[in-house]
Scaffold this motif. Structure first.
Motif, PDB file in Angstrom:
ATOM      1  N   LEU A 142       0.818  -1.206   0.000  1.00 47.92           N
ATOM      2  CA  LEU A 142       0.000   0.000   0.000  1.00 47.92           C
ATOM      3  C   LEU A 142       0.857   1.264   0.000  1.00 47.92           C
ATOM      4  CD1 LEU A 142      -2.861   1.206   0.152  1.00 47.92           C
ATOM      5  CD2 LEU A 142      -2.672   1.077   2.644  1.00 47.92           C
ATOM      6  N   ALA A 143       1.933   1.258   0.770  1.00 50.42           N
ATOM      7  CA  ALA A 143       2.784   2.448   0.848  1.00 50.42           C
ATOM      8  C   ALA A 143       3.393   2.777  -0.505  1.00 50.42           C
ATOM      9  CB  ALA A 143       3.884   2.230   1.888  1.00 50.42           C
TER      10      ALA A 143
ATOM     11  N   THR B 214      -2.395   7.106   1.631  1.00 46.39           N
ATOM     12  CA  THR B 214      -2.880   5.772   1.996  1.00 46.39           C
ATOM     13  C   THR B 214      -4.302   5.851   2.558  1.00 46.39           C
ATOM     14  OG1 THR B 214      -1.821   5.970   4.178  1.00 46.39           O
ATOM     15  CG2 THR B 214      -0.573   4.855   2.436  1.00 46.39           C
ATOM     16  N   ALA B 215      -4.604   6.910   3.291  1.00 45.87           N
ATOM     17  CA  ALA B 215      -5.956   7.062   3.846  1.00 45.87           C
ATOM     18  C   ALA B 215      -6.994   7.170   2.731  1.00 45.87           C
ATOM     19  CB  ALA B 215      -6.020   8.287   4.746  1.00 45.87           C
ATOM     20  N   THR B 216      -6.659   7.911   1.671  1.00 48.47           N
ATOM     21  CA  THR B 216      -7.583   8.059   0.548  1.00 48.47           C
ATOM     22  C   THR B 216      -7.730   6.747  -0.210  1.00 48.47           C
ATOM     23  OG1 THR B 216      -7.030  10.409   0.325  1.00 48.47           O
ATOM     24  CG2 THR B 216      -8.033   9.335  -1.579  1.00 48.47           C
ATOM     25  N   ILE B 217      -6.624   6.033  -0.396  1.00 52.22           N
ATOM     26  CA  ILE B 217      -6.694   4.730  -1.069  1.00 52.22           C
ATOM     27  C   ILE B 217      -7.597   3.784  -0.283  1.00 52.22           C
ATOM     28  CG2 ILE B 217      -5.377   2.695  -1.775  1.00 52.22           C
ATOM     29  CD1 ILE B 217      -3.006   4.564  -2.311  1.00 52.22           C
ATOM     30  N   LYS B 218      -7.459   3.770   1.036  1.00 51.70           N
ATOM     31  CA  LYS B 218      -8.306   2.912   1.866  1.00 51.70           C
ATOM     32  C   LYS B 218      -9.780   3.306   1.724  1.00 51.70           C
ATOM     33  CE  LYS B 218      -4.786   1.847   5.354  1.00 51.70           C
ATOM     34  NZ  LYS B 218      -4.363   2.045   6.763  1.00 51.70           N
ATOM     35  N   TYR B 219     -10.031   4.613   1.601  1.00 50.73           N
ATOM     36  CA  TYR B 219     -11.412   5.087   1.395  1.00 50.73           C
ATOM     37  C   TYR B 219     -11.950   4.581   0.054  1.00 50.73           C
ATOM     38  CZ  TYR B 219     -15.157   8.363   0.219  1.00 50.73           C
ATOM     39  OH  TYR B 219     -16.342   8.904  -0.181  1.00 50.73           O
ATOM     40  N   TYR B 220     -11.131   4.672  -0.999  1.00 51.19           N
ATOM     41  CA  TYR B 220     -11.560   4.183  -2.304  1.00 51.19           C
ATOM     42  C   TYR B 220     -11.827   2.681  -2.269  1.00 51.19           C
ATOM     43  CZ  TYR B 220      -9.980   8.666  -4.301  1.00 51.19           C
ATOM     44  OH  TYR B 220      -9.811   9.998  -4.606  1.00 51.19           O
TER      45      TYR B 220
ATOM     46  N   LEU C 160     -14.322   1.624  -5.297  1.00 51.58           N
ATOM     47  CA  LEU C 160     -13.756   2.261  -6.488  1.00 51.58           C
ATOM     48  C   LEU C 160     -12.469   1.578  -6.927  1.00 51.58           C
ATOM     49  CD1 LEU C 160     -14.178   6.048  -5.557  1.00 51.58           C
ATOM     50  CD2 LEU C 160     -15.841   4.460  -6.542  1.00 51.58           C
ATOM     51  N   LEU C 161     -11.893   0.807  -6.051  1.00 48.16           N
ATOM     52  CA  LEU C 161     -10.637   0.118  -6.308  1.00 48.16           C
ATOM     53  C   LEU C 161     -10.795  -1.318  -5.840  1.00 48.16           C
ATOM     54  CD1 LEU C 161      -7.819   1.050  -7.380  1.00 48.16           C
ATOM     55  CD2 LEU C 161      -7.104   1.244  -4.987  1.00 48.16           C
TER      56      LEU C 161
ATOM     57  N   VAL D 233      -9.489   6.955 -11.203  1.00 51.30           N
ATOM     58  CA  VAL D 233     -10.413   7.418 -10.164  1.00 51.30           C
ATOM     59  C   VAL D 233     -10.046   8.825  -9.713  1.00 51.30           C
ATOM     60  CG1 VAL D 233     -11.116   7.048  -7.765  1.00 51.30           C
ATOM     61  CG2 VAL D 233     -11.021   5.110  -9.354  1.00 51.30           C
ATOM     62  N   ARG D 234      -8.754   9.052  -9.501  1.00 57.72           N
ATOM     63  CA  ARG D 234      -8.295  10.355  -9.027  1.00 57.72           C
ATOM     64  C   ARG D 234      -8.607  11.451 -10.048  1.00 57.72           C
ATOM     65  NH1 ARG D 234      -8.041  11.965  -4.028  1.00 57.72           N
ATOM     66  NH2 ARG D 234      -6.224  13.206  -3.490  1.00 57.72           N
ATOM     67  N   ALA D 235      -8.396  11.153 -11.330  1.00 62.00           N
ATOM     68  CA  ALA D 235      -8.679  12.140 -12.369  1.00 62.00           C
ATOM     69  C   ALA D 235     -10.163  12.474 -12.418  1.00 62.00           C
ATOM     70  CB  ALA D 235      -8.212  11.618 -13.728  1.00 62.00           C
ATOM     71  N   MET D 236     -11.008  11.455 -12.298  1.00 68.97           N
ATOM     72  CA  MET D 236     -12.446  11.696 -12.348  1.00 68.97           C
ATOM     73  C   MET D 236     -12.917  12.543 -11.168  1.00 68.97           C
ATOM     74  SD  MET D 236     -13.796   7.945 -13.578  1.00 68.97           S
ATOM     75  CE  MET D 236     -15.523   8.432 -13.606  1.00 68.97           C
ATOM     76  N   ILE D 237     -12.388  12.250  -9.988  1.00 70.64           N
ATOM     77  CA  ILE D 237     -12.842  12.949  -8.791  1.00 70.64           C
ATOM     78  C   ILE D 237     -12.218  14.336  -8.666  1.00 70.64           C
ATOM     79  CG2 ILE D 237     -12.768  12.916  -6.256  1.00 70.64           C
ATOM     80  CD1 ILE D 237     -13.106   9.881  -6.411  1.00 70.64           C
ATOM     81  N   GLN D 238     -10.904  14.416  -8.853  1.00 68.03           N
ATOM     82  CA  GLN D 238     -10.202  15.689  -8.619  1.00 68.03           C
ATOM     83  C   GLN D 238     -10.357  16.661  -9.780  1.00 68.03           C
ATOM     84  OE1 GLN D 238      -6.057  15.161  -7.421  1.00 68.03           O
ATOM     85  NE2 GLN D 238      -6.698  15.833  -5.397  1.00 68.03           N
ATOM     86  N   VAL D 239     -10.147  16.165 -10.997  1.00 66.53           N
ATOM     87  CA  VAL D 239     -10.181  17.049 -12.168  1.00 66.53           C
ATOM     88  C   VAL D 239     -11.591  17.175 -12.717  1.00 66.53           C
ATOM     89  CG1 VAL D 239      -9.222  17.504 -14.450  1.00 66.53           C
ATOM     90  CG2 VAL D 239      -7.806  16.394 -12.706  1.00 66.53           C
TER      91      VAL D 239
END
Length: 214
Positions: free
Chosen positions: A3-4, A14-20, A25-26, A50-56
């Motif tokens: 994970l790291a 890592t906190a955001t990945i765990k949320y996804y 989403l993952l 996922v990051r592109a869809m959510i952030q951008v």
């Protein structure tokens, strides 16, 4: 990778990945023991999507989950899979069918599709968000008194068809069906704003060429 490392390579905490992971989403990693999982390049690619869809793209998490569900549904043919994934993105609301400008825009847009011989697009008019968006825009222009002639709209449509050919040619360079659908989703989230920006830059350039900077 652990994970790291996934966090380091993706730039996502890592906190955001765990949320996804919790939100679906993952996909879960391969479990090594009760507290440790291992992730691969597929996880990294999906995380970046996922990051592109959510952030951008500012797409809500629930919508991202729905879109990715269609991306991963290999029971669907490519056209339906693409359509389902793209149509799950935020769209304009249904226009008022009783509005005279909307009715006129429907008629004009269907005539446009006939003139372009876009029979497949016309077959989808009752369910296509893209068709609905076009009708809303045409109706708004008419309501404001701007007469974009059918001939002018057809000229723009032909330019957009050339762009669509480029889109699908690029999409077909990816090896898997999931990647093809993913790049189409990224196209809607990232490439369309990029093309809009290029259009505006072209307008600025042409305006300066014609009228100078006075």
């Amino acid at each position: 990778m652990r994970l790291a490392e996934l966090s380091e390579r993706s730039g996502v905490s890592t906190a955001t990945i765990k949320y996804y992971l919790r939100e679906g989403l993952l996909a879960p990693g391969r479990q090594i023991n009760t507290t440790t999982a291992e992730y691969d390049e597929e996880h990294l690619r999906r995380l970046r999507l996922v990051r592109a869809m959510i952030q951008v793209g500012r797409v809500p998490v629930a919508t991202v989950r729905e879109v990715l569900g269609h991306v991963d549904d290999d029971s669907l043919g490519r056209t339906v899979r693409l359509g389902a994934a793209l149509w799950a993105l935020p769209q304009v609301p249904e226009p008022d069918a009783e509005d005279e400008y909307v009715r006129a825009a429907h008629d004009e847009t269907e005539q446009l599709l006939d003139a372009l011989d876009w029979s497949n697009a016309k077959a989808l008019v009752t369910i296509s968000p893209a068709y609905r968006s076009l009708v809303v825009a045409v109706a708004a222009l008419r309501r404001l008194g701007y007469d974009w002639s059918p001939e002018l709209l057809a000229s723009y449509a032909r330019l957009m068809h050339q762009a669509a050919v480029l889109d699908l040619d690029f999409m077909e360079t990816f090896p898997t069906e999931a990647e093809k659908v993913e790049i189409a989703v990224l196209g809607a989230v990232l490439v369309q704003p990029m093309l809009q920006s290029l259009h505006r830059l072209a307008q600025e350039e042409e305006s300066a060429r014609r009228y100078g900077f006075e």
